[in-house]
Design a protein around this motif. Structure first.
Motif, PDB file in Angstrom:
ATOM      1  N   ASP A   1       0.840  -1.192   0.000  1.00  0.00           N
ATOM      2  CA  ASP A   1       0.000   0.000   0.000  1.00  0.00           C
ATOM      3  C   ASP A   1       0.882   1.250   0.000  1.00  0.00           C
ATOM      4  O   ASP A   1       2.119   1.157  -0.029  1.00  0.00           O
ATOM      5  CB  ASP A   1      -0.995  -0.011   1.165  1.00  0.00           C
ATOM      6  N   PHE A   2       0.256   2.415   0.035  1.00  0.00           N
ATOM      7  CA  PHE A   2       1.009   3.667  -0.059  1.00  0.00           C
ATOM      8  C   PHE A   2       1.864   3.936   1.175  1.00  0.00           C
ATOM      9  O   PHE A   2       2.675   4.861   1.172  1.00  0.00           O
ATOM     10  CB  PHE A   2       0.062   4.840  -0.311  1.00  0.00           C
ATOM     11  N   GLU A   3       1.687   3.133   2.219  1.00  0.00           N
ATOM     12  CA  GLU A   3       2.549   3.219   3.399  1.00  0.00           C
ATOM     13  C   GLU A   3       3.684   2.201   3.339  1.00  0.00           C
ATOM     14  O   GLU A   3       4.499   2.127   4.258  1.00  0.00           O
ATOM     15  CB  GLU A   3       1.726   2.999   4.671  1.00  0.00           C
ATOM     16  N   GLY A   4       3.711   1.400   2.294  1.00  0.00           N
ATOM     17  CA  GLY A   4       4.760   0.402   2.155  1.00  0.00           C
ATOM     18  C   GLY A   4       4.456  -0.914   2.837  1.00  0.00           C
ATOM     19  O   GLY A   4       5.326  -1.790   2.923  1.00  0.00           O
ATOM     20  N   ARG A   5       3.219  -1.079   3.305  1.00  0.00           N
ATOM     21  CA  ARG A   5       2.841  -2.318   3.990  1.00  0.00           C
ATOM     22  C   ARG A   5       2.388  -3.357   2.966  1.00  0.00           C
ATOM     23  O   ARG A   5       1.622  -3.035   2.064  1.00  0.00           O
ATOM     24  CB  ARG A   5       1.703  -2.043   4.972  1.00  0.00           C
ATOM     25  N   PRO A   6       2.857  -4.612   3.111  1.00  0.00           N
ATOM     26  CA  PRO A   6       2.434  -5.661   2.179  1.00  0.00           C
ATOM     27  C   PRO A   6       0.915  -5.774   2.139  1.00  0.00           C
ATOM     28  O   PRO A   6       0.251  -5.747   3.178  1.00  0.00           O
ATOM     29  CB  PRO A   6       3.072  -6.924   2.763  1.00  0.00           C
ATOM     30  N   PHE A   7       0.381  -5.893   0.936  1.00  0.00           N
ATOM     31  CA  PHE A   7      -1.066  -5.969   0.773  1.00  0.00           C
ATOM     32  C   PHE A   7      -1.520  -7.413   0.834  1.00  0.00           C
ATOM     33  O   PHE A   7      -1.041  -8.266   0.079  1.00  0.00           O
ATOM     34  CB  PHE A   7      -1.489  -5.359  -0.566  1.00  0.00           C
ATOM     35  N   THR A   8      -2.432  -7.693   1.723  1.00  0.00           N
ATOM     36  CA  THR A   8      -3.049  -9.013   1.822  1.00  0.00           C
ATOM     37  C   THR A   8      -4.544  -8.837   1.992  1.00  0.00           C
ATOM     38  O   THR A   8      -5.039  -7.746   2.308  1.00  0.00           O
ATOM     39  CB  THR A   8      -2.502  -9.809   3.025  1.00  0.00           C
ATOM     40  N   GLY A   9      -5.285  -9.929   1.824  1.00  0.00           N
ATOM     41  CA  GLY A   9      -6.726  -9.880   2.023  1.00  0.00           C
ATOM     42  C   GLY A   9      -7.429  -9.074   0.953  1.00  0.00           C
ATOM     43  O   GLY A   9      -6.962  -8.940  -0.177  1.00  0.00           O
ATOM     44  N   MET A  10      -8.587  -8.519   1.336  1.00  0.00           N
ATOM     45  CA  MET A  10      -9.395  -7.719   0.432  1.00  0.00           C
ATOM     46  C   MET A  10      -9.655  -6.374   1.093  1.00  0.00           C
ATOM     47  O   MET A  10      -9.782  -6.292   2.312  1.00  0.00           O
ATOM     48  CB  MET A  10     -10.715  -8.434   0.120  1.00  0.00           C
ATOM     49  N   ARG A  11      -9.729  -5.341   0.273  1.00  0.00           N
ATOM     50  CA  ARG A  11      -9.954  -4.000   0.807  1.00  0.00           C
ATOM     51  C   ARG A  11     -10.883  -3.250  -0.126  1.00  0.00           C
ATOM     52  O   ARG A  11     -10.720  -3.296  -1.354  1.00  0.00           O
ATOM     53  CB  ARG A  11      -8.620  -3.267   0.953  1.00  0.00           C
ATOM     54  N   ALA A  12     -11.854  -2.546   0.441  1.00  0.00           N
ATOM     55  CA  ALA A  12     -12.852  -1.849  -0.374  1.00  0.00           C
ATOM     56  C   ALA A  12     -12.253  -0.684  -1.143  1.00  0.00           C
ATOM     57  O   ALA A  12     -12.696  -0.377  -2.259  1.00  0.00           O
ATOM     58  CB  ALA A  12     -14.002  -1.359   0.520  1.00  0.00           C
ATOM     59  N   GLU A  13     -11.244   0.000  -0.574  1.00  0.00           N
ATOM     60  CA  GLU A  13     -10.632   1.158  -1.222  1.00  0.00           C
ATOM     61  C   GLU A  13      -9.113   1.028  -1.177  1.00  0.00           C
ATOM     62  O   GLU A  13      -8.443   1.692  -0.387  1.00  0.00           O
ATOM     63  CB  GLU A  13     -11.095   2.453  -0.560  1.00  0.00           C
ATOM     64  N   PRO A  14      -8.547   0.191  -2.027  1.00  0.00           N
ATOM     65  CA  PRO A  14      -7.095  -0.010  -1.995  1.00  0.00           C
ATOM     66  C   PRO A  14      -6.328   1.098  -2.720  1.00  0.00           C
ATOM     67  O   PRO A  14      -6.778   1.628  -3.741  1.00  0.00           O
ATOM     68  CB  PRO A  14      -6.918  -1.346  -2.703  1.00  0.00           C
ATOM     69  N   TYR A  15      -5.169   1.428  -2.175  1.00  0.00           N
ATOM     70  CA  TYR A  15      -4.211   2.339  -2.798  1.00  0.00           C
ATOM     71  C   TYR A  15      -2.891   1.587  -2.802  1.00  0.00           C
ATOM     72  O   TYR A  15      -2.280   1.381  -1.738  1.00  0.00           O
ATOM     73  CB  TYR A  15      -4.094   3.643  -2.010  1.00  0.00           C
ATOM     74  N   LEU A  16      -2.407   1.166  -3.975  1.00  0.00           N
ATOM     75  CA  LEU A  16      -1.332   0.195  -4.039  1.00  0.00           C
ATOM     76  C   LEU A  16      -0.250   0.585  -5.044  1.00  0.00           C
ATOM     77  O   LEU A  16      -0.505   1.321  -6.000  1.00  0.00           O
ATOM     78  CB  LEU A  16      -1.894  -1.172  -4.460  1.00  0.00           C
ATOM     79  N   ILE A  17       0.958   0.067  -4.791  1.00  0.00           N
ATOM     80  CA  ILE A  17       1.986   0.047  -5.818  1.00  0.00           C
ATOM     81  C   ILE A  17       2.430  -1.403  -5.985  1.00  0.00           C
ATOM     82  O   ILE A  17       2.379  -2.194  -5.039  1.00  0.00           O
ATOM     83  CB  ILE A  17       3.190   0.949  -5.499  1.00  0.00           C
ATOM     84  N   ALA A  18       2.865  -1.741  -7.185  1.00  0.00           N
ATOM     85  CA  ALA A  18       3.350  -3.095  -7.485  1.00  0.00           C
ATOM     86  C   ALA A  18       4.526  -2.972  -8.424  1.00  0.00           C
ATOM     87  O   ALA A  18       4.527  -2.140  -9.338  1.00  0.00           O
ATOM     88  CB  ALA A  18       2.238  -3.929  -8.120  1.00  0.00           C
ATOM     89  N   CYS A  19       5.540  -3.805  -8.201  1.00  0.00           N
ATOM     90  CA  CYS A  19       6.743  -3.745  -9.019  1.00  0.00           C
ATOM     91  C   CYS A  19       7.673  -4.891  -8.614  1.00  0.00           C
ATOM     92  O   CYS A  19       7.337  -5.700  -7.744  1.00  0.00           O
ATOM     93  CB  CYS A  19       7.465  -2.412  -8.839  1.00  0.00           C
TER      94      CYS A  19
END
Length: 274
Positions: free
Chosen positions: A231-249
């Motif tokens: 996410d935008f805080e650098g925390r690994p994204f897991t699960g499901m989220r209604a309003e995700p803000y993500l980076i991937a690379c």
């Protein structure tokens, strides 16, 4: 988790997604029915419903105890640890104007985590498949993300939710990304962008408040190809989220891409960094 279930689900998904893709390809550039879907300019075609009609009955017959959410049909079935997410035509707006950039996406979730992702691009006959712990492949060939030679020369995909529109924070961030990288891409077919990242064809993705039936197949595709999703805080994204803000690379680029994204957000922060 029952791995036999995932194995059977994969075989079924690969079969029906190819059938749905063939139906879409047959009708490409021949749209007879087009209706507005919402107030944000999104549309739905007869092909969305046709593809859905090919996929859903087969899943319901093979896995009657599983829950399903499909983009047009909504929620089907009762409560279950297993949840199918179906986007019968990802890139409907492209399809509607004759732009050949669209896919079909099928995801199987187990306890809110993706365990199977199948994405099919009929115009190129490319089948992208990922399964938890088994890697990701395009037409049977393994895929791996790759580190960018230089982020200044990188190609970055942008994905935003339909309701975002011209949100000032999103506009600011889009502009910042546009001038920070070689190219900031908006395909309007998110699942294809995730596959491009997994395949090493683009260098990263920035996703701004976009949760949908195509999201989790793409996330699994990238993770199984060795990529990182945070996410935008650098925390690994897991699960499901209604309003995700993500980076991937690729993991080697995560810190630099995250710093670039943060630099494009308002100095005081925003709901996107929450």
């Amino acid at each position: 988790m029952d791995y036999d279930t995932v194995k059977r689900a994969r075989a079924l998904a690969e079969e029906v997604i190819r059938q749905a893709g063939a139906a879409a390809l047959e009708r490409f550039d021949k749209i007879a029915e087009l209706t507005d879907k919402d107030d944000y300019g999104d549309v739905v075609t007869e092909v969305d419903h046709l593809a859905e009609g090919i996929i859903l009955p087969r899943i319901q017959a093979e896995f009657p105890s599983h829950a399903i959410h499909s983009e047009e049909a909504g929620n089907l079935g009762g409560e279950s640890d297993w949840l199918w997410l179906i986007d019968p035509l990802d890139g409907t707006n492209n399809f509607a104007i004759g732009l050949p950039v669209f896919t079909t996406s099928i995801t199987l979730m187990y306890r809110r985590e993706p365990v199977l992702g199948v994405i099919y691009e009929p115009l190129t006959d490319r089948m992208f498949v990922s399964a938890a712990g088994e890697g990701a492949a395009c037409n049977g060939l393994p895929m791996r993300t790759r580190p960018a030679a230089s982020l200044a020369k990188a190609n970055i995909g942008w994905i935003q939710g339909h309701a975002v529109r011209n949100d000032p924070h999103a506009v600011r961030l889009r502009h910042h990304l546009d001038v920070s990288f070689k190219r900031m891409m908006r395909l309007w077919a998110p699942s294809l962008q995730w596959c491009m990242l997994a395949k090493g064809d683009i260098d990263g993705i920035v996703l701004y408040n976009s949760e949908g039936d195509d999201l989790y197949s793409g996330i699994l595709m990238v993770k199984e190809a060795g990529g990182i999703v945070v996410d935008f805080e650098g925390r690994p994204f897991t699960g499901m989220r209604a309003e995700p803000y993500l980076i991937a690379c690729h993991p080697d680029d995560a810190d630099a891409l995250l710093q670039t994204v943060r630099a494009g957000l308002p100095p005081s922060g925003s709901e996107a960094s929450a």
